[in-house]
Design an enzyme around this catalytic site. Structure first.
Site, PDB file in Angstrom:
ATOM      1  N   GLY A  14      -6.274  -5.062  -0.971  1.00  0.00           N
ATOM      2  CA  GLY A  14      -5.192  -4.151  -0.665  1.00  0.00           C
ATOM      3  C   GLY A  14      -4.058  -4.242  -1.667  1.00  0.00           C
ATOM      4  CB  CYS A  15      -1.269  -4.425  -2.780  1.00  0.00           C
ATOM      5  SG  CYS A  15      -0.424  -5.231  -1.405  1.00  0.00           S
ATOM      6  CB  SER A  16      -1.932   0.733  -4.984  1.00  0.00           C
ATOM      7  OG  SER A  16      -0.969   1.287  -4.100  1.00  0.00           O
TER       8      SER A  16
END
Length: 368
Positions: A14-16
């Site tokens: 996750g996370c961008s």
């Protein structure tokens, strides 16, 4: 349709992150950054999104600007009493927002353009505002400095990044650097102050990953007066970069090599000059090294930097398109933002990439 529950609390991918810089300081609008980060929607879960914009306030570019979030009236009044004791306030006002279906009850956030009161300015202006930021975050319950820098600002909160952009009316701003983050919190709660970017003075950081070295990094920073109170490991990256580049005057590439140093067996294969340099850095700055999976984009008024962990456990791809340099978690986001992917490059693990801004400030604004 995907439903999120506790089983997904620690999705490791996750996370961008997304960042774009015009190296000639030509200011451009919100669309590349918002389009790029929004195209990676599924990498976040709506518990944090944000943007850092440079070249934001050209009319006040020599004046320090603070974005401060308040939980309640008492924290605002206490903070403003403190600011009036420490600064001359040139302008203050609520940060304009647009209530949306997704975000309609955000906290009060104000911005202040301030100058130090020179009679009590005992060191540099940067140290003055570094200490002021730490003092507000540490000692005033319910007040959090989101950003404190010249000609830049941070906009962040709980929501998907595209919703945060609409809430803060980013379509009304322009800048020569935009960085963006979509959050999928793994170890810390999703709250407005915990969203990315994190900043100290003109340094801002967006981060994908988690730092197993957080405790050691935090203790190292404490020895230099930095107080970590925002409940996230990303905070230490901003403070380390500030310490190494601004206080210790290390070149940007060397500072990043301190944070993501070569492995010992790599150092042994270097020529003598490099071997001495990197051995010294690892010994002197042992507790400044970041461990664990991470990819980060660091922005300042000097340029934009990209750094990954030594094993490249989190994705990062970069591209150059004319006078623009772009960094992203995914190549598809670069294409979605309207830039060419013909010159894409994937930095190796631990390889620092720093793209400096040209010195001359250009007032002209263009749309991409």
């Amino acid at each position: 349709m995907v439903y999120l529950d506790d089983r997904y609390d620690r999705i490791p991918s996750g996370c961008s992150v997304f960042g774009v810089i015009n190296v000639n300081r030509v200011r451009f609008d919100w669309r590349p950054a918002v389009t790029g980060i929004a195209s990676m929607h599924e990498r976040s879960n709506g518990l944090g999104g944000g943007f850092a914009v440079y070249g934001l306030y050209p009319e006040y570019k020599e004046t320090m600007c603070l974005h401060i979030m308040y939980d309640d009236k008492a924290s605002r009044e206490e903070t403003e009493d403190y600011l009036r004791d420490m600064c001359r306030i040139i302008y203050e006002g609520k940060l304009p927002v647009r209530r949306t279906v997704s975000i309609f009850n955000g906290p009060e956030i104000k911005r202040y353009f301030v100058e130090p009161i020179h009679d009590i300015l005992v060191s540099s202006e940067e140290e003055y505002f570094r200490c002021l930021t730490m003092e507000i975050n540490r000692s005033i319950n319910g007040a959090f400095v989101l950003s404190c820098g010249k000609d830049m600002g941070i906009f962040k909160g709980v929501g998907y990044p595209e919703d945060i952009a609409e809430y803060f009316r980013l379509d009304e701003y322009k800048g020569y650097i935009w960085t963006a983050h979509g959050r999928f919190p793994t170890n810390t709660p999703g709250w407005w102050g915990g969203a990315h970017p994190f900043g100290i003075l003109d340094v801002s950081v967006v981060h994908n990953g988690e730092l197993s070295s957080y405790g050691a990094n935090r203790k190292f920073l404490r020895g230099y007066g930095y107080k970590c109170v925002l409940q996230t490991d990303t905070e230490v990256i901003a403070y380390l970069y500030d310490l190494l580049v601004k206080k210790h005057r290390l070149p940007e590439e060397i500072a990043m090599k301190v944070m993501s140093p070569p492995l010992w067996d790599e150092i042994e294969r270097m020529d003598e000059q490099e071997r001495v340099l990197y051995t010294s850095l690892r010994v002197i700055y042992a507790r400044a090294a970041l461990n664990g999976p991470f990819s980060v984009i660091i922005a300042t008024t000097k340029g934009m930097a990209v750094l990954c962990d030594r094993l490249k456990l989190r994705p990062m791809v970069t591209a150059k398109d004319g006078e623009y340099f772009i960094a992203s978690s995914e190549e598809s986001a670069i294409a979605a933002s309207g830039f060419s992917t013909a010159n894409c490059y994937m930095p190796r693990g631990g390889e620092p990439v720093f793209v400096p801004l040209n010195e001359e400030y250009v007032e002209e604004s263009v749309a991409v």
